[in-house]
Design a protein around this motif. Structure first.
Motif, mmCIF file in Angstrom:
data_model
loop_
_atom_site.group_PDB
_atom_site.id
_atom_site.type_symbol
_atom_site.label_atom_id
_atom_site.label_comp_id
_atom_site.label_asym_id
_atom_site.label_seq_id
_atom_site.Cartn_x
_atom_site.Cartn_y
_atom_site.Cartn_z
ATOM 1 N N GLY A 12 0.841 -1.186 0.000
ATOM 2 C CA GLY A 12 0.000 0.000 0.000
ATOM 3 C C GLY A 12 0.877 1.235 0.000
ATOM 4 O O GLY A 12 1.744 1.413 -0.862
ATOM 5 N N GLN A 13 0.699 2.091 0.989
ATOM 6 C CA GLN A 13 1.499 3.311 1.085
ATOM 7 C C GLN A 13 2.723 3.138 1.972
ATOM 8 O O GLN A 13 3.529 4.060 2.091
ATOM 9 N N ALA B 274 2.507 1.962 -6.583
ATOM 10 C CA ALA B 274 3.802 1.831 -5.904
ATOM 11 C C ALA B 274 4.841 2.740 -6.532
ATOM 12 O O ALA B 274 5.746 3.240 -5.837
ATOM 13 N N GLU B 275 4.752 2.976 -7.830
ATOM 14 C CA GLU B 275 5.696 3.869 -8.489
ATOM 15 C C GLU B 275 5.555 5.303 -7.974
ATOM 16 O O GLU B 275 6.555 6.027 -7.850
ATOM 17 N N ASN B 276 4.321 5.710 -7.652
ATOM 18 C CA ASN B 276 4.127 7.038 -7.075
ATOM 19 C C ASN B 276 4.760 7.130 -5.694
ATOM 20 O O ASN B 276 5.326 8.164 -5.319
ATOM 21 N N ARG B 277 4.659 6.053 -4.925
ATOM 22 C CA ARG B 277 5.255 6.049 -3.586
ATOM 23 C C ARG B 277 6.784 6.117 -3.671
ATOM 24 O O ARG B 277 7.433 6.752 -2.850
ATOM 25 N N ILE B 278 7.360 5.438 -4.661
ATOM 26 C CA ILE B 278 8.809 5.493 -4.836
ATOM 27 C C ILE B 278 9.239 6.918 -5.179
ATOM 28 O O ILE B 278 10.271 7.401 -4.697
ATOM 29 N N LYS B 279 8.459 7.595 -5.994
ATOM 30 C CA LYS B 279 8.783 8.983 -6.338
ATOM 31 C C LYS B 279 8.777 9.860 -5.090
ATOM 32 O O LYS B 279 9.626 10.748 -4.941
ATOM 33 N N GLU B 280 7.820 9.624 -4.199
ATOM 34 C CA GLU B 280 7.799 10.397 -2.954
ATOM 35 C C GLU B 280 9.063 10.162 -2.137
ATOM 36 O O GLU B 280 9.695 11.093 -1.650
ATOM 37 N N ALA B 281 9.421 8.885 -1.965
ATOM 38 C CA ALA B 281 10.591 8.560 -1.146
ATOM 39 C C ALA B 281 11.887 9.040 -1.787
ATOM 40 O O ALA B 281 12.788 9.526 -1.105
ATOM 41 N N GLN B 282 11.983 8.906 -3.110
ATOM 42 C CA GLN B 282 13.230 9.249 -3.786
ATOM 43 C C GLN B 282 13.358 10.741 -4.088
ATOM 44 O O GLN B 282 14.437 11.314 -3.928
ATOM 45 N N LEU B 283 12.293 11.363 -4.528
ATOM 46 C CA LEU B 283 12.379 12.763 -4.950
ATOM 47 C C LEU B 283 11.986 13.721 -3.835
ATOM 48 O O LEU B 283 12.726 14.640 -3.506
ATOM 49 N N ASP B 284 10.809 13.502 -3.222
ATOM 50 C CA ASP B 284 10.332 14.432 -2.195
ATOM 51 C C ASP B 284 11.150 14.347 -0.918
ATOM 52 O O ASP B 284 11.277 15.339 -0.194
ATOM 53 N N LEU B 285 11.688 13.156 -0.618
ATOM 54 C CA LEU B 285 12.435 12.976 0.628
ATOM 55 C C LEU B 285 13.890 12.605 0.379
ATOM 56 O O LEU B 285 14.559 12.069 1.256
ATOM 57 N N PHE B 286 14.368 12.837 -0.840
ATOM 58 C CA PHE B 286 15.799 12.828 -1.175
ATOM 59 C C PHE B 286 16.451 11.458 -0.998
ATOM 60 O O PHE B 286 17.593 11.352 -0.568
ATOM 61 N N ARG C 35 0.130 11.875 8.068
ATOM 62 C CA ARG C 35 -1.114 11.894 7.286
ATOM 63 C C ARG C 35 -2.144 10.936 7.871
ATOM 64 O O ARG C 35 -3.335 11.248 7.940
ATOM 65 N N ARG C 36 -1.686 9.770 8.317
ATOM 66 C CA ARG C 36 -2.600 8.736 8.808
ATOM 67 C C ARG C 36 -3.189 9.087 10.172
ATOM 68 O O ARG C 36 -4.372 8.831 10.441
ATOM 69 N N LEU C 37 -2.389 9.685 11.054
ATOM 70 C CA LEU C 37 -2.817 9.921 12.426
ATOM 71 C C LEU C 37 -3.453 11.290 12.636
ATOM 72 O O LEU C 37 -4.256 11.450 13.566
ATOM 73 N N ALA C 38 -3.093 12.272 11.815
ATOM 74 C CA ALA C 38 -3.497 13.639 12.129
ATOM 75 C C ALA C 38 -4.263 14.358 11.031
ATOM 76 O O ALA C 38 -4.892 15.384 11.314
ATOM 77 N N VAL D 225 -6.571 12.951 8.741
ATOM 78 C CA VAL D 225 -7.791 12.310 8.249
ATOM 79 C C VAL D 225 -8.946 13.300 8.323
ATOM 80 O O VAL D 225 -9.166 13.965 9.341
ATOM 81 N N GLY D 226 -9.672 13.430 7.226
ATOM 82 C CA GLY D 226 -10.806 14.339 7.183
ATOM 83 C C GLY D 226 -10.454 15.765 6.815
ATOM 84 O O GLY D 226 -11.347 16.604 6.678
ATOM 85 N N THR D 227 -9.167 16.060 6.628
ATOM 86 C CA THR D 227 -8.762 17.403 6.226
ATOM 87 C C THR D 227 -8.466 17.435 4.730
ATOM 88 O O THR D 227 -8.457 16.405 4.063
ATOM 89 N N GLU D 228 -8.198 18.617 4.224
ATOM 90 C CA GLU D 228 -7.909 18.744 2.795
ATOM 91 C C GLU D 228 -6.542 18.186 2.415
ATOM 92 O O GLU D 228 -6.228 18.069 1.234
ATOM 93 N N LEU D 229 -5.725 17.834 3.414
ATOM 94 C CA LEU D 229 -4.429 17.216 3.159
ATOM 95 C C LEU D 229 -4.444 15.717 3.430
ATOM 96 O O LEU D 229 -3.391 15.091 3.507
ATOM 97 N N ALA D 230 -5.619 15.134 3.542
ATOM 98 C CA ALA D 230 -5.715 13.716 3.895
ATOM 99 C C ALA D 230 -5.072 12.818 2.849
ATOM 100 O O ALA D 230 -4.578 11.732 3.177
ATOM 101 N N ARG D 231 -5.063 13.237 1.594
ATOM 102 C CA ARG D 231 -4.481 12.426 0.518
ATOM 103 C C ARG D 231 -3.338 13.162 -0.186
ATOM 104 O O ARG D 231 -2.947 12.782 -1.279
ATOM 105 N N ALA D 232 -2.801 14.165 0.462
ATOM 106 C CA ALA D 232 -1.727 14.949 -0.158
ATOM 107 C C ALA D 232 -0.421 14.173 -0.131
ATOM 108 O O ALA D 232 -0.177 13.356 0.757
ATOM 109 N N CYS D 233 0.427 14.432 -1.114
ATOM 110 C CA CYS D 233 1.746 13.812 -1.124
ATOM 111 C C CYS D 233 2.639 14.524 -0.118
ATOM 112 O O CYS D 233 2.308 15.594 0.399
ATOM 113 N N THR D 234 3.786 13.932 0.166
ATOM 114 C CA THR D 234 4.648 14.474 1.207
ATOM 115 C C THR D 234 5.176 15.868 0.865
ATOM 116 O O THR D 234 5.348 16.699 1.758
#
Length: 436
Positions: A184-185, A336-348, A378-381, A383-392
């Motif tokens: 998953g994520q 899963a490819e989107n998650r890899i982009k987050e880990a590799q690009l957004d979080l260096f 995102r999971r704990l804090a 949920v229900g906000t406009e950032l609930a599905r936002a990328c890192t």
């Protein structure tokens, strides 16, 4: 060298008013939202668990920064967009970063953090992967019935004389080829591999370790391994079947497979000529490559459009309709490819600038821990906000990069956040959700 940072900087006019700026605002920070990461970290115990992996061999009388503080400083910095160790030569005096780490004095300098990275070992990397698995298991409130493990490899470009650096013809660069496993994520593994080796070479061993740990937590859970054709190896498929794992993996095209679908391709071509629109067909058959010891189920997805035929094949031991397996199960691996982009690009996660191979493996894992922290925020804090599905990257810009003035005395630390921040309500929601 003269100190010219406090001289006014002229920035034009607004009407009759002259616009000036200077770096004499005092204790004003740009990462006011990092305190949310501190709350998440305390909730899930991430950096404490990571610190327990490292055996501190430093002379205790000379130690100013604990292993946990060093790791928290590095991971929080990645989350806030500070990818380089040298950034911490200035960031160590940031009052809100000090507060987030849990200190009231200067944090570690770049040389101290560099020594931590260059001293990492292969055994520590294996133990840190165990921390990733433990975090994933702890994040599940209920026992899941099924887990899908997405495997993928991606390149990490190199610009220097790093250990085990090799030129890769496909990527036209010197690089590493780290192997990722996601569920998953959540990231379960990120193993650094030289580009001279087949990324699938350690696939079955890695999946064995992961599945064993998952089944210790949840006996008899159904585990599905999913990947593209680069991971279709007979030895791995045979071991998955032996271990009771399910799989759905891409299968490279060859003349034997194309011969099996030749008539269907001709029919699709005729249908396209008549209809003038793209035609699609999904079917299945049994097939055994020359190196296989048995026949396996193969699903073929055939398409024909203006560019001609475009067949795809997958091999699986799952039951169910061929169309549903291809469209609902196999095609979902693109997430899963989107998650890899987050880990590799957004979080260096691509920042492999250390000379030592194991130091770069630790950097990859630190990016994975930063990703885990952001996912749990995102999971704990959220949920229900406009950032609930936002990328890192979006969470960082909109929730962590908040300007604030810091007032610290012997009794309290007051972080005065920007009063006109547009997502103030989201910050308040997250803070309440993470309150002790």
């Amino acid at each position: 060298m003269p100190n010219c940072t406090n001289e006014p900087i002229e920035l034009g006019r607004v009407g009759r008013r002259v616009v000036e700026a200077s770096f004499d605002g005092g204790d004003i920070v740009s990462d006011g939202g990092v305190l949310l990461l501190r709350q998440v970290d305390q909730r899930i115990g991430l950096t404490k668990a990571v610190a327990r992996v490292f055996e501190d061999r430093r002379r205790r009388a000379s130690v100013s920064h604990s292993m946990r503080d060093l790791l928290a400083q590095r991971v929080y910095g990645l989350c806030c967009g500070w990818e380089d160790v040298c950034d911490h030569n200035v960031l160590r005096r940031d009052l809100v970063m000090q507060t987030a780490v849990g200190r009231a004095d200067d944090l570690a300098s770049a040389p101290t953090l560099s020594r931590l990275e260059t001293s990492s070992t292969r055994a520590q990397a294996a133990a840190l992967h165990g921390v990733l698995l433990d975090q994933f298991i702890a994040s599940k409130a209920k026992r899941p019935k099924e887990l899908v493990l997405d495997i993928d490899a991606t390149h990490m470009p190199l610009h220097g004389a790093q250990e085990k650096s090799h030129f890769h013809r496909y990527y036209d660069n010197y690089c590493y080829l780290p192997l990722y496993v996601f569920c998953g994520q959540d990231i379960l593994a990120c193993v650094l591999r030289p580009s001279s080796r087949d990324p699938a070479g350690i696939l079955s061993a890695l999946i064995k370790l992961i599945s064993r740990r998952l089944r210790q937590a949840w006996p008899r859970i159904r585990i599905i391994v999913r990947g593209d054709s680069g991971f279709c190896r007979h030895q791995a498929l045979r071991r998955f079947e032996k271990w009771g794992l399910h799989y759905i993996v891409g299968l490279q095209k060859n003349s034997a497979l194309l011969q099996r679908v030749e008539l269907a391709e001709l029919a699709l071509a005729e249908m396209y000529q008549k209809a003038g629109s793209k035609q699609r067909m999904i079917g299945e058959f049994t097939y055994a490559a020359g190196t296989w010891d048995r026949q396996r189920r193969v699903i073929a997805r055939l398409e024909h459009d203006a560019r001609g035929a475009n067949p795809r094949f997958i091999v699986t031991n799952l039951t169910g309709g061929a169309k549903a397996l291809y469209e609902r199960v196999y095609c979902a691996r693109g997430e899963a490819e989107n998650r890899i982009k987050e880990a590799q690009l957004d979080l260096f996660g691509r920042r492999a600038s250390c000379h030592k191979f194991q130091a770069n493996q630790l950097r990859l894992l630190l990016a994975a821990f930063a990703y885990t922290l952001m996912i749990n925020l995102r999971r704990l804090a959220l949920v229900g906000t406009e950032l609930a599905r936002a990328c890192t990257a979006t969470i960082r810009i909109k929730l962590l990069k908040i300007g604030a003035a810091v007032v610290r005395n012997t009794r309290r630390v007051r972080v005065l956040l920007a009063s006109q921040h547009p997502l103030k309500h989201v910050f308040l929601t997250a803070a309440r959700a993470l309150a002790p």
